[in-house]
Design an enzyme around this catalytic site. Structure first.
Site, PDB file in Angstrom:
ATOM      1  N   SER A 205      67.488  55.102  37.352  1.00  0.00           N
ATOM      2  CA  SER A 205      66.830  54.202  36.411  1.00  0.00           C
ATOM      3  C   SER A 205      65.996  53.166  37.154  1.00  0.00           C
ATOM      4  CB  SER A 205      67.886  53.565  35.497  1.00  0.00           C
ATOM      5  OG  SER A 205      67.286  52.927  34.399  1.00  0.00           O
ATOM      6  N   GLU A 328      68.109  61.025  27.331  1.00  0.00           N
ATOM      7  CA  GLU A 328      68.070  59.702  27.968  1.00  0.00           C
ATOM      8  C   GLU A 328      68.222  58.551  26.979  1.00  0.00           C
ATOM      9  OE1 GLU A 328      67.887  58.875  31.129  1.00  0.00           O
ATOM     10  OE2 GLU A 328      66.892  60.466  32.263  1.00  0.00           O
ATOM     11  N   HIS A 425      71.456  58.425  29.022  1.00  0.00           N
ATOM     12  CA  HIS A 425      70.991  57.706  30.198  1.00  0.00           C
ATOM     13  C   HIS A 425      72.179  57.209  31.013  1.00  0.00           C
ATOM     14  CE1 HIS A 425      68.027  55.463  32.517  1.00  0.00           C
ATOM     15  NE2 HIS A 425      68.716  54.346  32.357  1.00  0.00           N
TER      16      HIS A 425
END
Length: 505
Positions: A205, A328, A425
């Protein structure tokens, strides 16, 4: 007999602690404390020390506030986000520029993985419980380094165009911290059993978006040989006009007349207001025109836009492993609830148009065909997952291979918490940091996914080849999928969604 817990580095001698079958060296300073007059300034070298420095205790995380959405978790999502005991308590301190080294054998010469944590550029820590380098080292056999970097306004406030003389270098400070940590690794990691000629910079990320910038950043040149980007790319970059406007709004929110006033404020005052000058919604903050903390194309620290630099071959000598998760954005949809829901179809189409899609109605119809029963919020999640994560990852890989470099891509599709969150995610971190058993999810199927994923990371860190062909956008299928109903080599569906995304904007 040599003491494996004692190592000698260019800045001094360290004593570590046996742990998890290896040795942990924690709380190693790689830069001077960024406090007082060094707040909001580029990192300075750490001072050498005499004697033996104890390196058995982790240091505090960078200053941060838990994001508001963490406090609104539903019963269904509180476990993957916050753990069985609720949100982890994070101790923070402005004196935060320390790193940790987990090594299986200080006398060896192993591949090195330098891990940069995610957290939206707002939160994160290089130490447990947020980052367990011992697990990553055990699962890959590599020497693992995790480094703190400054977050939020303290790490990514762009002052170079607002502060006047003396503030020219105050941009991308968190990124500059990372580059200094990589230089420390280059100069010191051999003492811990790591190979300075075989270093992989990796992140998830926010950490992966930083790695995307580090690929072509002059201050990081020559410090790593490979890169792993999990849920990140070279696409999330802010221009100086946006970054300067955010800085000006922060000064106004703090009732300050000049940048110099930031040096004297209690850090809590900055933390209290920093979220008010950026967007909180994942779509608004990550699509063109959005505002967030993150990498700034400032022309100095980041001289060229990272994606354009990769396209021109600036990172051709660095092997890439680029991954995204299948679902995600599902996590943000569940966590934000009604606040995430588009007002109507027109609002969603406008957001799709912001992403540069030439035919937004066609793209939306394509998503409806893929998911006939999807709500507007579900459709937005499908769109944002592609727009923010999956497509930029593929475009980075395509640019790298077209420039003569090597890139491998993968899609993570395992569902550790079932279909409501899917392959959300950061779900992959449960596998990379050996968290399945802790959360009661160590089923044979998920353990097999973990073994396959960590084996690929280990092979890539050691050799540059994770075990499947390099990415080729012209080939029928060369993306590796982990988990899900198509585990193995996969390809994008040949449908209206794919064609709408590839139509000229």
């Amino acid at each position: 007999m040599t003491d494996p817990c004692l190592v000698h580095t260019p800045t001094g001698t360290l004593r570590g602690n046996p742990r998890d079958g290896g040795v942990l060296f924690a709380g190693i300073p790689f830069a001077a404390p960024p406090v007082g007059p060094l707040r909001l300034r580029p990192p300075r070298p750490a001072r050498p020390w005499s004697g033996v420095r104890d390196a058995t205790e982790f240091r505090a995380a960078p200053p941060q506030r838990a994001p508001a959405l963490m406090g609104t978790a539903t019963a269904a999502t509180s476990t993957p986000l916050t753990g069985p005991a609720g949100p982890p308590k994070i101790d923070y301190d402005e004196d935060c520029l320390y790193l940790n080294v987990w090594t299986p054998d200080p006398t060896g010469r192993r591949p090195v993985i330098v891990w940069f944590y995610g957290g939206g550029f707002d939160v994160g820590s290089a130490a447990p419980p947020m980052t367990d380098g011992a697990a990553l080292s055990r699962l890959t056999g590599a020497v693992v380094v995790t480094a703190n970097y400054r977050l939020g306004a303290l790490g990514f406030l762009h002052l170079a165009d607002l502060g006047g003389p003396g503030w020219e270098g105050s941009s991308n400070l968190g990124l500059q911290d990372q580059a200094m940590a990589l230089r420390w690794v280059r100069d010191s990691i051999a003492a811990f059993g790591g190979d300075p000629g075989n270093v992989t910079a990796a992140g998830e990320s926010a950490g992966a978006f930083c790695v995307g910038a580090l690929l072509t950043m002059p201050a990081a040149a020559g410090t790593f040989d490979r890169a792993i980007l999990s849920s990140g790319s070279t696409a999330r970059i802010f221009d100086t006009a946006t970054a300067t406007a955010i800085a000006a709004d922060l000064l106004a929110a703090l009732d300050l007349k000049s940048v110099d006033g930031l040096l004297d404020l209690p850090v809590e005052r900055i933390l209290d207001v920093q979220s008010s000058v950026v967007d909180s919604d994942i779509g608004r903050r990550n699509l063109p025109g959005g505002r967030s903390w993150g990498v700034v194309h400032d022309g100095a620290v980041v001289p060229r836009h990272p994606h354009q630099a990769v396209t021109d071959g600036a990172a051709a000598g660095i092997g890439l492993l680029v991954g995204a998760n299948r679902d995600e954005v599902r996590l943000f949809q569940v966590m934000q609830g009604a606040a995430y829901q588009p007002a109507d179809e027109a609002a969603l189409l406008a957001e799709i148009r912001r992403a540069g899609v030439a035919a937004p109605e066609r793209l939306l119809a394509g998503y409806r065909h893929r998911a006939p029963n999807a709500s507007l919020a579900d459709l937005r999640t499908l769109f944002l997952t592609d727009a923010v994560y999956r497509l930029p990852a593929s475009r980075l890989a395509a640019a790298q291979t077209a420039a003569g470099g090597r890139a491998h891509t993968y899609l993570f599709a395992a569902e550790p918490f079932g279909t409501e969150l899917g392959a959300f995610h950061a779900a992959d971190l449960l596998f990379l940091f050996d968290g399945l058993e802790r959360f009661g999810k160590a089923t044979p199927e998920l353990v097999e996914v973990q073994q396959d994923l960590t084996r690929a990371w280990a092979l890539f860190a050691a050799t540059g080849d994770p075990g499947w062909p390099v990415y080729d956008p012209a080939a029928s299928a060369n993306t590796r999928q982990f988990g899900g109903d198509a585990d193995g080599i996969t390809e994008p569906p040949d449908d209206d969604v794919t064609s709408a995304w590839t139509s000229p904007a």
